[in-house]
Motif scaffolding. Structure first.
Motif, PDB file in Angstrom:
ATOM      1  N   GLY A 222       0.798  -1.080  -0.006  1.00 38.59           N
ATOM      2  CA  GLY A 222      -0.144  -0.415   0.249  1.00 38.59           C
ATOM      3  C   GLY A 222       1.215   1.012   0.242  1.00 38.59           C
ATOM      4  O   GLY A 222       1.785   1.108   0.153  1.00 38.59           O
ATOM      5  N   LYS A 223       0.499   2.433   0.986  1.00 38.59           N
ATOM      6  CA  LYS A 223       1.304   3.736   1.331  1.00 38.59           C
ATOM      7  C   LYS A 223       1.202   4.319   1.954  1.00 38.59           C
ATOM      8  O   LYS A 223       0.229   3.849   2.994  1.00 38.59           O
ATOM      9  N   ASN A 224       2.077   4.534   2.137  1.00 36.08           N
ATOM     10  CA  ASN A 224       1.990   5.245   3.756  1.00 36.08           C
ATOM     11  C   ASN A 224       2.144   4.845   5.008  1.00 36.08           C
ATOM     12  O   ASN A 224       1.259   4.978   6.334  1.00 36.08           O
ATOM     13  N   LEU A 225       2.738   3.274   5.166  1.00 36.04           N
ATOM     14  CA  LEU A 225       2.707   2.536   5.719  1.00 36.04           C
ATOM     15  C   LEU A 225       3.389   2.897   6.536  1.00 36.04           C
ATOM     16  O   LEU A 225       3.142   2.283   7.888  1.00 36.04           O
ATOM     17  N   CYS A 226       3.927   3.900   6.468  1.00 34.19           N
ATOM     18  CA  CYS A 226       4.917   4.066   7.987  1.00 34.19           C
ATOM     19  C   CYS A 226       6.458   4.109   7.285  1.00 34.19           C
ATOM     20  O   CYS A 226       6.848   2.548   7.109  1.00 34.19           O
TER      21      CYS A 226
END
Length: 265
Positions: A222-226
């Motif tokens: 995904g995106k922006n999973l840290c």
């Protein structure tokens, strides 16, 4: 020097300079006739009266008024020295103030967790001041500007800065106070804050396969999973809605997390 005013209605000067200021006082000498050398040696101003040199100064009212042009500058409550025919005045009680920087817009208010280059645009960033220091306080993190520019068409100032990746939970993740800081010599001025936030995580794909040391290995993309377990975690629920224990994280990045689930859970 007993008073400093402006030829226009503004209460503070543009950091770009080029504005006419009026200095009132005594013993400024004769009028400055055009085409001849003026008796005005110099007019300087700053926190201690020396940081900036006023431009194109001339006596316009016999002995009592000087007109000058402001150079590019920053700062508040700047005081003056005037030198006429080699004689220096006392440090003035009258003061001049440049306008504070104002951030009017940001290219984005949402920061990707793997970092984002953003542009802060506004007025009175002082970009024409020689040797200007430009920094951005992003929460408790101080960032150096990566580039600066001033639009010739709009007159707006822009500062570009690289906001760092989200790697831990040592600072807020949302509503992060972001402030532009300008420095010139001993003078430091700051803007009012704007609020930036890291983007929330988005899971786009999940798949599983048998792991080496556990019954099930799960991969989330995904995106922006840290950037790691210092700022993020995955909660897995069974079909019955019970929390399933995570044995270990194999990898954890901004766009992919791989983990193992305990045998028998």
């Amino acid at each position: 020097v007993t008073d400093v005013g402006q030829a226009g209605p503004m209460s503070s000067c543009s950091t770009n300079g080029g504005e006419r200021i009026l200095l009132s006082g005594t013993n400024f000498g004769p009028l400055s006739p055009s085409g001849t050398k003026s008796l005005v040696d110099e007019v300087t101003f700053g926190p201690q009266g020396r940081q900036y040199a006023a431009l194109a100064c001339k006596v316009t009212v016999l002995s009592t008024r000087l007109e000058c042009e402001t150079p590019p500058g920053i700062g508040k409550r700047l005081r003056f020295y005037v030198v006429i025919a080699g004689q220096q005045s006392m440090l003035s009680t009258a003061e001049l103030t440049y306008a504070d920087p104002v951030i009017e817009s940001s290219s984005t208010l949402i920061i990707q967790t793997d970092g984002t280059l953003i542009d802060l645009t506004g007025t009175n960033f002082g970009l024409l001041v020689p040797g200007l220091g430009v920094r951005v306080a992003f929460g408790s993190t101080i960032l150096l500007a990566s580039s600066t520019k001033q639009s010739q068409s709009t007159g707006k100032d822009t500062v570009a800065v690289n906001v760092p990746p989200l790697l831990d939970a040592s600072s807020p993740m949302v509503n992060i106070r972001t402030i532009l800081e300008l420095s010139s010599g001993s003078t430091v001025v700051t803007s009012m804050p704007i609020l930036l936030s890291y983007a929330p995580p988005t899971i786009e794909k999940i798949f599983t396969y048998e792991g080496e040391s556990a019954a099930l290995r799960m991969v989330l993309q995904g995106k922006n999973l840290c950037g790691g377990t210092s700022c993020g975690a995955v909660e897995v629920l069974s079909q019955e809605g019970e929390v399933v224990g995570v044995s270990r994280y194999v990898t954890y990045s901004h766009d992919r997390i791989e983990l193992e689930i305990d045998v028998g859970t």
